[in-house]
Design an enzyme around this catalytic site. Structure first.
Site, PDB file in Angstrom:
ATOM      1  N   ASP A  90       0.892  69.942 115.743  1.00 16.15           N
ATOM      2  CA  ASP A  90       1.489  70.871 115.750  1.00 16.15           C
ATOM      3  C   ASP A  90       3.082  71.013 115.335  1.00 16.15           C
ATOM      4  O   ASP A  90       3.663  70.140 115.883  1.00 16.15           O
ATOM      5  CB  ASP A  90       1.331  71.899 116.934  1.00 16.15           C
ATOM      6  CG  ASP A  90      -0.255  72.328 117.172  1.00 16.15           C
ATOM      7  OD1 ASP A  90      -0.951  71.995 116.475  1.00 16.15           O
ATOM      8  OD2 ASP A  90      -0.458  72.846 118.001  1.00 16.15           O
ATOM      9  N   ASP A 124     -10.423  74.420 114.600  1.00 22.83           N
ATOM     10  CA  ASP A 124      -9.427  73.407 115.127  1.00 22.83           C
ATOM     11  C   ASP A 124     -10.555  72.482 115.723  1.00 22.83           C
ATOM     12  O   ASP A 124     -11.807  72.298 115.510  1.00 22.83           O
ATOM     13  CB  ASP A 124      -8.817  74.437 116.453  1.00 22.83           C
ATOM     14  CG  ASP A 124      -7.533  73.860 116.804  1.00 22.83           C
ATOM     15  OD1 ASP A 124      -7.282  72.745 116.374  1.00 22.83           O
ATOM     16  OD2 ASP A 124      -6.849  74.669 117.293  1.00 22.83           O
TER      17      ASP A 124
HETATM   18  C1  GLA Z   1      -3.981  73.761 118.373  1.00 21.07           C
HETATM   19  C2  GLA Z   1      -3.660  73.955 116.959  1.00 21.07           C
HETATM   20  C3  GLA Z   1      -2.599  75.071 116.918  1.00 21.07           C
HETATM   21  C4  GLA Z   1      -3.179  76.496 117.670  1.00 21.07           C
HETATM   22  C5  GLA Z   1      -3.720  75.901 118.809  1.00 21.07           C
HETATM   23  C6  GLA Z   1      -4.371  77.322 119.689  1.00 21.07           C
HETATM   24  O1  GLA Z   1      -2.939  73.193 118.972  1.00 21.07           O
HETATM   25  O2  GLA Z   1      -3.453  72.826 116.285  1.00 21.07           O
HETATM   26  O3  GLA Z   1      -2.310  75.494 115.453  1.00 21.07           O
HETATM   27  O4  GLA Z   1      -4.328  76.878 116.756  1.00 21.07           O
HETATM   28  O5  GLA Z   1      -4.460  74.939 118.877  1.00 21.07           O
HETATM   29  O6  GLA Z   1      -4.517  77.044 120.961  1.00 21.07           O
END
Ligand code: GLA
Length: 393
Positions: A219, A164
């Site tokens: 997301d 990430d």
């Molecule tokens: C980010 C990523 C998500 C998830 C969250 C976890 O937002 O894009 O897919 O992994 O972190 O905290």
């Protein structure tokens, strides 16, 4: 794998040299040379379902592994069981090693990985290319700890890393993600490398030799409007994707309850047409028959997993009516008719518009399984938010 890439490259060089490919032919992007994700990865990740809730624990993960097997999802191609954020304790130990959360994973991560492997599945883990992960509790990230963390994961039997982008200290993305690529390679264990930097630094322009896939957007959530906006961003990036290096429009929401089954069928079909990673994000232990029918549709999965590895592209798109085409390895062509609008609509295209040779062709509707023939028009009445997809032979 290295030999395959070099052979393929030599063939392209020969074609360019012979004038078969014109001087304007695009230079092939060299993919990450780890031999993984030759078709888009398939599996499960807990994030869309549990986030950091207390139900995210050892019993849950092992139950998911059992269910992948018992429902036939494993046989349908879903092989990775991936843990997202919040699996670790908030501090490293005195040697600087990551420590599994004792409450969620009392037997450690290796025990869970061993269980997943015992089911014939593969195991994945998550952290951030920053000082901390994204969750506000602030679990340790791998920036500056790449080699130590990669070696630990390899010793646990990790097969997949989602990396990430939170708390990245403003450091260069390409450098941060390349450092982890090299750390994973140094372990000697094949570890699928999923870059998650949300498209912020246009990873499609640099990440093919770095990762096996890269997120192209922020997301997803369990709504038709968010799924639609991600589709619209990701569909444009098809030329950057191919075997070993895929655009990732984020994980599946199918079965989480915020969309209708018609919308989930569109979500699944569009992701397959875009050769996206297919990571289930709902509670398959309690899945409805309709959800399982979507996730196990072998004909649609076959589009995603097609060996030609071409991401579909839009042939036409007007007033919310989209025609998407994906050429397939055996010479067939997949054609999806997606109705973005709130009313049933007729969507039409032609065999020639989607690049199919003249003559009479068989069209198989990959949801209803109905067969028809055509020597000209491809069309269907498509419900609001729905998708009709044909395999044209
Ligand atoms: C980010 C990523 C998500 C998830 C969250 C976890 O937002 O894009 O897919 O992994 O972190 O905290």
């Amino acid at each position: 794998m290295r030999r395959t890439v070099l052979t393929a490259l030599a063939a392209v060089v020969a074609l360019v040299g012979s004038g078969v490919l014109g001087a304007t032919a695009a230079t092939p992007a060299l993919a990450l040379d780890n031999g993984l994700a030759l078709t888009p990865q398939m599996g499960f990740n807990n994030w869309n379902l549990t986030q950091c809730g207390s139900q995210f624990n050892e019993a849950f993960v092992e139950g998911i592994a059992d269910t992948l097997v018992s429902t036939g999802l494993k046989d349908a191609g879903y092989q990775y069981v991936n843990l997202d954020d919040c699996w670790a304790q908030s501090s490293r130990d005195s040697k600087g090693n990551l420590v599994p959360d004792k409450k969620r994973f009392p037997h450690g991560i290796k025990a869970v990985a061993d269980y997943v492997h015992s089911k014939g599945l593969k195991f994945g883990l998550y952290t951030s290319a920053g000082t901390k992960t994204c969750n506000k509790a602030g679990f340790p990230g791998a920036l500056g700890h790449e080699k130590q963390d990669a070696a630990l994961w390899a010793s646990w039997g990790v097969d997949y890393l989602k990396y990430d982008n939170c708390n990245n200290q403003g450091q260069d993305a390409k450098k941060r993600y390349t450092a982890m690529r090299d750390a994973l390679a140094a372990t000697g264990r094949p570890i699928l490398y999923s870059i998650c930097e949300w498209g912020q630094n246009q990873p499609w322009t640099w990440a093919a030799p770095v990762g096996n896939s890269w997120r192209t957007t922020g997301d997803i959530n369990d709504s038709y409007s968010k799924m639609l906006s991600i589709y619209k961003a990701n569909i444009k990036l098809g030329k950057y994707a191919g075997p070993g290096h895929w655009n990732d429009p984020d994980m599946l929401e199918v079965g989480n309850g915020g969309m209708s089954d018609t919308e989930y069928r569109s979500h699944f079909t569009l992701w397959a047409m875009m050769a996206a990673p297919l990571l289930i994000g709902s509670d398959i232990r309690k899945a409805s028959a309709a959800t399982l029918t979507i996730l196990r549709n072998a004909d649609v999965i076959a589009l995603d997993q097609d060996a030609k590895g071409v991401q579909g592209n839009e042939i036409s798109s007007s007033d919310g009516l989209h025609v998407i085409r994906k050429p397939l390895a055996n010479g067939d062509t997949a054609v999806a008719l997606f109705n973005e609008t709130g009313k049933t609509a007729k969507i039409s295209t032609t065999l020639s518009a989607v690049g199919v040779s003249s003559g009479t062709h068989t069209l198989t509707d990959l949801w209803s399984k109905a067969k028809s023939t055509s020597s000209g028009t491809i069309s269907a009445s498509v419900p609001a938010h729905g998708t009709v997809v044909y395999r044209v032979h």
